[in-house]
Write a protein that holds these residues in place. Sequence first.
Motif, PDB file in Angstrom:
ATOM      1  N   VAL A  91      72.934  36.727   6.512  1.00 52.36           N
ATOM      2  CA  VAL A  91      71.706  35.988   6.776  1.00 52.36           C
ATOM      3  C   VAL A  91      71.519  34.910   5.716  1.00 52.36           C
ATOM      4  O   VAL A  91      71.659  35.179   4.524  1.00 52.36           O
ATOM      5  CB  VAL A  91      70.490  36.945   6.763  1.00 52.36           C
ATOM      6  N   VAL A  92      71.228  33.702   6.163  1.00 50.91           N
ATOM      7  CA  VAL A  92      70.879  32.624   5.239  1.00 50.91           C
ATOM      8  C   VAL A  92      69.398  32.359   5.416  1.00 50.91           C
ATOM      9  O   VAL A  92      68.913  32.256   6.548  1.00 50.91           O
ATOM     10  CB  VAL A  92      71.701  31.356   5.534  1.00 50.91           C
ATOM     11  N   VAL A  93      68.669  32.281   4.322  1.00 47.91           N
ATOM     12  CA  VAL A  93      67.227  32.139   4.453  1.00 47.91           C
ATOM     13  C   VAL A  93      66.728  30.934   3.649  1.00 47.91           C
ATOM     14  O   VAL A  93      67.279  30.583   2.609  1.00 47.91           O
ATOM     15  CB  VAL A  93      66.531  33.467   4.043  1.00 47.91           C
ATOM     16  N   SER A  94      65.681  30.278   4.212  1.00 46.36           N
ATOM     17  CA  SER A  94      65.013  29.154   3.533  1.00 46.36           C
ATOM     18  C   SER A  94      63.852  29.690   2.711  1.00 46.36           C
ATOM     19  O   SER A  94      63.470  30.849   2.839  1.00 46.36           O
ATOM     20  CB  SER A  94      64.426  28.177   4.555  1.00 46.36           C
ATOM     21  N   ALA A  95      63.235  28.804   1.956  1.00 45.97           N
ATOM     22  CA  ALA A  95      62.042  29.166   1.184  1.00 45.97           C
ATOM     23  C   ALA A  95      60.870  29.402   2.134  1.00 45.97           C
ATOM     24  O   ALA A  95      60.796  28.822   3.212  1.00 45.97           O
ATOM     25  CB  ALA A  95      61.712  28.043   0.209  1.00 45.97           C
ATOM     26  N   MET A  96      59.948  30.277   1.727  1.00 45.68           N
ATOM     27  CA  MET A  96      58.803  30.627   2.575  1.00 45.68           C
ATOM     28  C   MET A  96      57.910  29.419   2.847  1.00 45.68           C
ATOM     29  O   MET A  96      57.497  28.728   1.902  1.00 45.68           O
ATOM     30  CB  MET A  96      57.966  31.712   1.892  1.00 45.68           C
ATOM     31  N   GLY A  97      57.583  29.186   4.103  1.00 48.50           N
ATOM     32  CA  GLY A  97      56.608  28.150   4.482  1.00 48.50           C
ATOM     33  C   GLY A  97      56.830  26.830   3.768  1.00 48.50           C
ATOM     34  O   GLY A  97      57.910  26.248   3.843  1.00 48.50           O
ATOM     35  N   ASP A  98      55.787  26.364   3.075  1.00 47.24           N
ATOM     36  CA  ASP A  98      55.854  25.057   2.414  1.00 47.24           C
ATOM     37  C   ASP A  98      56.218  25.154   0.930  1.00 47.24           C
ATOM     38  O   ASP A  98      55.936  24.241   0.146  1.00 47.24           O
ATOM     39  CB  ASP A  98      54.497  24.340   2.541  1.00 47.24           C
ATOM     40  N   THR A  99      56.848  26.265   0.547  1.00 47.43           N
ATOM     41  CA  THR A  99      57.144  26.485  -0.873  1.00 47.43           C
ATOM     42  C   THR A  99      57.888  25.319  -1.510  1.00 47.43           C
ATOM     43  O   THR A  99      57.553  24.901  -2.625  1.00 47.43           O
ATOM     44  CB  THR A  99      57.994  27.774  -1.031  1.00 47.43           C
ATOM     45  N   THR A 100      58.895  24.792  -0.833  1.00 50.29           N
ATOM     46  CA  THR A 100      59.684  23.711  -1.436  1.00 50.29           C
ATOM     47  C   THR A 100      58.807  22.497  -1.725  1.00 50.29           C
ATOM     48  O   THR A 100      58.887  21.901  -2.804  1.00 50.29           O
ATOM     49  CB  THR A 100      60.866  23.330  -0.526  1.00 50.29           C
ATOM     50  N   ASP A 101      57.925  22.141  -0.764  1.00 53.13           N
ATOM     51  CA  ASP A 101      57.005  21.010  -0.984  1.00 53.13           C
ATOM     52  C   ASP A 101      56.092  21.276  -2.176  1.00 53.13           C
ATOM     53  O   ASP A 101      55.814  20.385  -2.977  1.00 53.13           O
ATOM     54  CB  ASP A 101      56.136  20.771   0.258  1.00 53.13           C
ATOM     55  N   GLU A 102      55.625  22.522  -2.282  1.00 48.37           N
ATOM     56  CA  GLU A 102      54.714  22.860  -3.379  1.00 48.37           C
ATOM     57  C   GLU A 102      55.423  22.758  -4.719  1.00 48.37           C
ATOM     58  O   GLU A 102      54.848  22.276  -5.705  1.00 48.37           O
ATOM     59  CB  GLU A 102      54.132  24.266  -3.164  1.00 48.37           C
ATOM     60  N   LEU A 103      56.674  23.187  -4.758  1.00 46.09           N
ATOM     61  CA  LEU A 103      57.433  23.090  -6.014  1.00 46.09           C
ATOM     62  C   LEU A 103      57.661  21.620  -6.391  1.00 46.09           C
ATOM     63  O   LEU A 103      57.592  21.252  -7.562  1.00 46.09           O
ATOM     64  CB  LEU A 103      58.771  23.830  -5.879  1.00 46.09           C
ATOM     65  N   ILE A 104      57.916  20.789  -5.378  1.00 46.89           N
ATOM     66  CA  ILE A 104      58.114  19.354  -5.651  1.00 46.89           C
ATOM     67  C   ILE A 104      56.826  18.746  -6.221  1.00 46.89           C
ATOM     68  O   ILE A 104      56.848  18.022  -7.219  1.00 46.89           O
ATOM     69  CB  ILE A 104      58.565  18.614  -4.369  1.00 46.89           C
TER      70      ILE A 104
END
Length: 423
Positions: free
Chosen positions: A38-51
Amino acid sequence: MGLVVQKYGGSSVADAEGIKRVAKRIVDAKKNGNQVVVVVSAMGDTTDELIDLAEQVSPIPAGREFDMLLTAGERISMALLAMAIKNLGHEAQSFTGSQAGVITDSVHNKARIIDVTPGRIRTALDEGNIAIVAGFQGVSQDKKDITTLGRGGSDTTAVALAAALDAEVCEIYTDVDGVFTADPRVVKKARKIDWISFEDMLELAASGSKVLLHRCVEYARRYNIPIHVRSSFSGLRGTWVSNEPQGDQQVEHAIISGVAHDVSEAKITVVGVPDKPGEAAAIFRAIANAEVNIDMVVQNVSAASTGLTDISFTLPKAEGRKAIDALERTKATIGFESLRYDDQIAKISLVGAGMKTNPGVTAGFFEALSDAGVNIELISTSEIRISVVTRADDVNEAVRAVHTAFGLDSDSDEAVVYGGTGR
Ligand code: ASP
Ligand code: MG
């Protein structure tokens, strides 16, 4: 026993409930007798929040640290997902991209995968585990620094692992039921496509369709990995993307595969360019030296009285400033009159291999736009695509009009959007 790679996007694992729902699906695939990666992305908008967070701390964060930060998003979801699976009574182990053997070049924020050495994943599978891998990240070959693959890069991780592990299929789970004949967020009567060729899918992705990234489809085509795009929210069969349809995959004998649109580009017009050899070369050399990627290019015939012409091209909005600065610097040597910058544009594209052998597609496209009162500003074509630039305000109406004109509307409102922003 088959090996399947499944990828779950951020909207499928947006909260604890989502993670538990996805864990059940994964366990079902395992119970069906498969080895499951399984390959998984970050939860919801987490990546935007980190940016956002990074930009508050430093306006131009260093690439190395920025990547280190962003990869944290996927580490959170991979660990939680492994826990949720164990809670259902099955063995699971999570791995960072680096641990999974995703080796990249060292271009931070948009690294390319150059090798995949999934030894630890194989061992985990052979020991009966479900392997969970953090998407969108790898480790650079030379410096051993953590890298990211660019926004939406988890799909590419999934296809790359599927290729390296010789998987039967790469399933991409998302928040819509598959690839549609237009963005279901815009066209309620968009139809789900049962099967589509790599070739048409590549053109749709290049034309702004966001369901699969271009780089991911390119990778899948190179290694001939069939992709099954489907929803993690419904049990429905989705869209198969491959070289040739298999089994009962329906091939629609339509001329057109779909209508894509893109509002992420801007248009620059170089006004009053002397109509003599070397001018276009000088303009686009300046753009290339600034490392700006351009898309459509149009040059008008010059006015006989002045011997001057205009050259227009489109480029990502995000690179507009860089391009304008680069052209301003060369204004004196190239000798054009002025520059115009316009970011209120949209690109609308019609894609389908059938247009090669069917006259009248271009005429039908332009008639549909004209009936909808939409003005065309630029036109470009490939063998299997026609694109136009219009005003951004017209985009939704234009896409719907073209979709209807080519008989793509479904009888029902079957296009369901289960979550997410469609980014
Ligand atoms: N989390 C990353 C992003 O939001 C990667 C991905 O979702 O594929 O771009
Ligand atoms: Mg994504």
